[in-house]
Motif scaffolding. Structure first.
Motif: not given
Length: 454
Positions: A115-117, A369-376, A382-386
């Motif tokens: 998420a920080m990256l 694709a996952i990180m680009g599909a959601i708001d920050n 989202a990264s934890s779900l991945l």
């Protein structure tokens, strides 16, 4: 600041993967010192997986509320400490407990780190940066068995933990140069009910999958886990501030199908290394170092191509790149199902390198694709779900292997049951290829309405 975060995340990602793969080399020496059997040693290996999977989502949400850097730093500090503590273990039970803690603490790092990256780098560089992070994981997976084996052989398995702890602490030096903090849902209340349901659901499903081929209780545990999952979804839909906003999946094809594709990809490919290790040593008669050298081909390709695949996904829709990677692995899995005792090692090496290409083309772009599909504000969860999709997919992959081998009554790995082993492996690889086909569908389905890019 950007570079400090990248260096810290890459070092921690490397160490996490290094310890995860290298521990398997240390297990024989650990078992000999403590007089532990195969069952005890398997728990040392799996405890890390369970700890990571159980706490991934809850800690991802905590990071969004309290601060991503704060939770990441806390996890990294205690992860380094528990690595060193692991080297002082006086029993296999204590070491298993420490490994569970290490997995839980890495869960504090997985989500917030990614998420920080993606928060500090521009969208145009997101795939490239995620590619570097992914490459660090693959380098760790590659170095773990090799360097870990040398450490265990020359100075003892305890130094494997000491040195890993020291290396992990270097990542903290970079992190302490960062003064800024990032939040996803600052001031929100924590969803205790949803978290408890999730923390009950995951171990029930994972342990049920691992035991269902051995005893009936495994099936009951799996059913209980599925029931908990249904209750969890209902609970999250009714909660004003849920741990996991299930609304993220509604009307967001890119996010939903990208996570589904990740689950299927890991379920179809994670056990390939385990199966090929058996094939090379039991069927082909290679020594462990020789087999390791062949297996390294896949990881070297993965580490080399992941940053390039990430860069490619910044220029082309990441879902399309990931779909090509999934398709390559689907073909490779089908070819692997045709191997026999007379197959050329050049063919085997070539297939493993192709698997590495497919893996690299899928992983970084799919993460993008996952990180680009959601708001920050949802980056942490989202990264934890991945990470959860990856861990559950890995458990499913090994469960399929265990079930098929048991059904085919492969009792011996001394070479006496080679015919049965080859039949079982062919069935497993075809099942994996079928899962990959479904994964290709999921990967392509997200593109029908275009991929949301933030």
């Amino acid at each position: 600041m950007q570079s400090y975060i990248l260096y810290s995340v890459m070092i921690t990602s490397f160490v996490g993967a290094f310890v995860g793969s290298g521990i398997n080399v240390a297990l024989p020496a650990i078992g000999q010192e403590f007089g532990a059997g195969a069952g005890d040693l398997s728990r040392v290996s799996s405890a890390f997986l369970f700890g990571s999977a159980i706490f991934a989502l809850p800690f991802g949400k905590v990071a969004d509320i309290l601060g991503r850097k704060k939770i990441y730093r806390l996890g990294a500090v205690f992860f380094s400490i528990t690595l060193i503590i692991g080297g002082f273990s006086q029993s296999v039970e204590f070491l298993s407990g420490v490994r569970f803690l290490q997995g839980a603490l890495m869960a504090m790092v997985f989500g917030p780190g990614t998420a920080m990256l993606v928060s500090v780098y521009d969208q145009s560089m997101r795939g490239r940066i995620l590619g570097y992070s992914t490459a660090a994981v693959y380098v760790g997976l590659t170095c773990g068995p090799v360097i870990g084996g040398l450490i265990c052989y020359y100075i003892g398995w305890r130094w494997f933990f000491y040195l890993a702890g020291g290396l992990a602490s270097i990542g903290l030096i970079f992190l302490y140069q960062v003064k800024e903090e990032w939040y996803g849902d600052r001031g929100a209340s924590f969803d205790y009910k949803g978290s408890l349901l999730y923390m009950a659901m995951v171990p029930l499903i994972l342990y049920g999958l691992s035991e269902m081929s051995k005893q009936a209780i495994g099936v009951y545990l799996l059913i209980a886990g599925i029931i908990c999952m249904i209750i969890f979804v209902v609970q999250e839909r009714r909660t004003a501030q849920p741990m996991l906003d299930v609304g993220l999946f509604v009307g967001n094809r890119a996010f939903s199908f990208s996570n589904l594709a990740a689950l299927m990809h890991y379920a179809a490919t994670f056990a390939v290394t385990f199966l090929m290790s058996l094939y090379l040593q039991v069927v082909c008669g290679l020594t462990a170092p020789e087999a390791g050298g062949v297996l390294l081909l896949q990881f070297i390709v993965m580490a080399m191509l992941s940053p390039k695949a990430g860069i490619l996904s910044d220029r082309i829709a990441p879902g399309k790149v990931a779909s090509v990677g999934m398709a390559i692995n689907c073909i490779c899995l089908f070819v692997l199902s045709t191997l026999n005792e007379d197959s050329s090692l050049f063919l085997v090496g070539g297939i493993l390198m192709a698997v590495g290409v497919g893996y690299a083309l899928f992983t970084s772009p799919n993460n993008n694709a996952i990180m680009g599909a959601i708001d920050n504000r949802f980056y942490g969860i989202a990264s934890s779900l991945l990470a959860t999709m990856r861990l559950i997919g890995q458990a499913v992959s090994m469960a399929i292997v265990t079930i098929v081998i048991d059904v085919n009554e492969v009792k011996s790995l001394s070479g006496a049951d080679n015919d049965g082993l080859l039949v079982a492996m062919a069935i497993i690889y075809r099942i994996f290829a079928g899962i990959c086909l479904l994964g290709i569908w999921a990967s392509l389905a997200r593109n029908r309405d275009g991929e949301k890019q933030i």
